[in-house]
Enzyme design. Sequence first.
Site, PDB file in Angstrom:
ATOM      1  N   ASN A   8       0.874  -1.175   0.000  1.00 55.05           N
ATOM      2  CA  ASN A   8       0.000   0.000   0.000  1.00 55.05           C
ATOM      3  C   ASN A   8       0.909   1.223   0.000  1.00 55.05           C
ATOM      4  OD1 ASN A   8      -1.780   2.063   0.405  1.00 55.05           O
ATOM      5  ND2 ASN A   8      -2.495   1.397   2.418  1.00 55.05           N
ATOM      6  N   LYS A  10       0.022   4.219  -0.160  1.00 53.83           N
ATOM      7  CA  LYS A  10      -0.673   5.389   0.413  1.00 53.83           C
ATOM      8  C   LYS A  10      -0.444   6.577  -0.535  1.00 53.83           C
ATOM      9  CE  LYS A  10      -0.198   3.254   4.844  1.00 53.83           C
ATOM     10  NZ  LYS A  10      -0.162   3.349   6.278  1.00 53.83           N
ATOM     11  N   HIS A  93      -9.643   1.188   5.043  1.00 50.50           N
ATOM     12  CA  HIS A  93      -8.349   1.427   5.693  1.00 50.50           C
ATOM     13  C   HIS A  93      -8.561   2.388   6.859  1.00 50.50           C
ATOM     14  CE1 HIS A  93      -4.234   2.608   6.446  1.00 50.50           C
ATOM     15  NE2 HIS A  93      -3.875   1.516   5.808  1.00 50.50           N
ATOM     16  N   GLU A  95      -6.963   4.827   7.831  1.00 52.27           N
ATOM     17  CA  GLU A  95      -6.767   6.245   7.499  1.00 52.27           C
ATOM     18  C   GLU A  95      -8.024   6.827   6.856  1.00 52.27           C
ATOM     19  OE1 GLU A  95      -3.082   5.748   5.349  1.00 52.27           O
ATOM     20  OE2 GLU A  95      -2.171   5.056   7.212  1.00 52.27           O
ATOM     21  N   GLU A 165      -5.250  -4.841  10.733  1.00 48.93           N
ATOM     22  CA  GLU A 165      -4.278  -3.764  10.863  1.00 48.93           C
ATOM     23  C   GLU A 165      -4.572  -2.957  12.121  1.00 48.93           C
ATOM     24  OE1 GLU A 165      -2.162  -2.557   7.009  1.00 48.93           O
ATOM     25  OE2 GLU A 165      -3.949  -1.350   7.149  1.00 48.93           O
ATOM     26  N   GLY A 171       2.629   2.344  10.845  1.00 53.89           N
ATOM     27  CA  GLY A 171       3.604   3.427  10.689  1.00 53.89           C
ATOM     28  C   GLY A 171       4.304   3.835  11.969  1.00 53.89           C
ATOM     29  N   SER A 209       3.638  -1.863  10.390  1.00 54.34           N
ATOM     30  CA  SER A 209       5.082  -1.788  10.678  1.00 54.34           C
ATOM     31  C   SER A 209       5.867  -3.045  10.298  1.00 54.34           C
ATOM     32  CB  SER A 209       5.322  -1.423  12.140  1.00 54.34           C
ATOM     33  OG  SER A 209       4.903  -0.091  12.376  1.00 54.34           O
ATOM     34  N   GLY A 230       2.896  -1.084   4.179  1.00 53.17           N
ATOM     35  CA  GLY A 230       2.883   0.324   3.803  1.00 53.17           C
ATOM     36  C   GLY A 230       4.288   0.818   3.516  1.00 53.17           C
ATOM     37  N   GLY A 231       4.880   1.496   4.486  1.00 54.99           N
ATOM     38  CA  GLY A 231       6.188   2.144   4.319  1.00 54.99           C
ATOM     39  C   GLY A 231       7.245   1.281   3.637  1.00 54.99           C
TER      40      GLY A 231
HETATM   41  P1  13P Z   1       3.010   0.478   7.561  1.00 53.86           P
HETATM   42  O1  13P Z   1       3.528  -0.811   6.976  1.00 53.86           O
HETATM   43  O2  13P Z   1       3.727   1.687   7.040  1.00 53.86           O
HETATM   44  O3  13P Z   1       2.940   0.423   9.054  1.00 53.86           O
HETATM   45  O4  13P Z   1       1.512   0.658   7.017  1.00 53.86           O
HETATM   46  C1  13P Z   1       0.622  -0.381   7.149  1.00 53.86           C
HETATM   47  C2  13P Z   1      -0.589  -0.035   6.387  1.00 53.86           C
HETATM   48  O5  13P Z   1      -1.352   0.836   6.778  1.00 53.86           O
HETATM   49  C3  13P Z   1      -0.840  -0.740   5.147  1.00 53.86           C
HETATM   50  O6  13P Z   1      -2.147  -0.544   4.705  1.00 53.86           O
END
Ligand code: 13P
Length: 247
Positions: A8, A10, A93, A95, A165, A171, A209, A230-231
């Site tokens: 992802n 983002k 999600h 967010e 999640e 993050g 993470s 994500g990251g």
């Molecule tokens: P991180 O891997 O950056 O913690 O993000 C997870 C996420 O929200 C994937 O949708």
Amino acid sequence: MRKIIISNFKMNTVPSDMKAYSMQLATKTAGSKNKIIVCPPYTHFCIAKQFLDGSKIEIGAQNVSDVEAGKNTGEISASMLKDAGVTYCIIGHSERRSKFKESDRLINKKIKMALSQGLKVILCIGEDKVTREAKGACAFVKNQLDDALKGIYENELESVIIAYEPIWAIGTGKTATLKDIEKMVGVLRKEIAYLYNDKTKINIVYGGSIDINNYKKIISLPCLDGALIGGASLDVDNFSVIARENY
Ligand code: 13P
């Protein structure tokens, strides 16, 4: 074991980054048994499609509208995504739930719309820190799951991946512990058995993470079908290592 590895992005990267990313990911993961899905921003789909063509890597969107068409400036429909070569969409999600105030009801509508248009769904579920500390995490995720899946038939679950999640792990550099993950995935599987029946199959992945140092022990958990990253997915070298691993 074959796992599902999802990126992802983002709201990161620009379309012109996508050519090199796609080509490298396709090359570095060629022959991998895992199912790999990349979820870049909408503006990247066309380039991703072009340069992932011939690979088995699928493309996902990070959101989708709950309605089909019409006067909805700035929204994107399931049929647009489908036509752009997208096969999955992330729905719910955290967010989007928190920053864009998406309710469980809206998320349920989005899931129905996506499935009706032939898009598969990555449904995000997870509690925040306050809820966890108040020992309310299990009840919270069960409710989220019940609301999200209202009116969804058992045979449609083939097209749904649940991403557990926990918001406090996203993050933050601090993943849930293996024990936490096993427990919460167990809660979700039990709820699926309650809502449908105890033979109902559903894919559940974990996100929060995951990085190049911790991915292996998390994704190898037998209770998990994969990961949502994500990251760490922004770095194609790291993401390729995670995506091609034999778990
Ligand atoms: P991180 O891997 O950056 O913690 O993000 C997870 C996420 O929200 C994937 O949708």
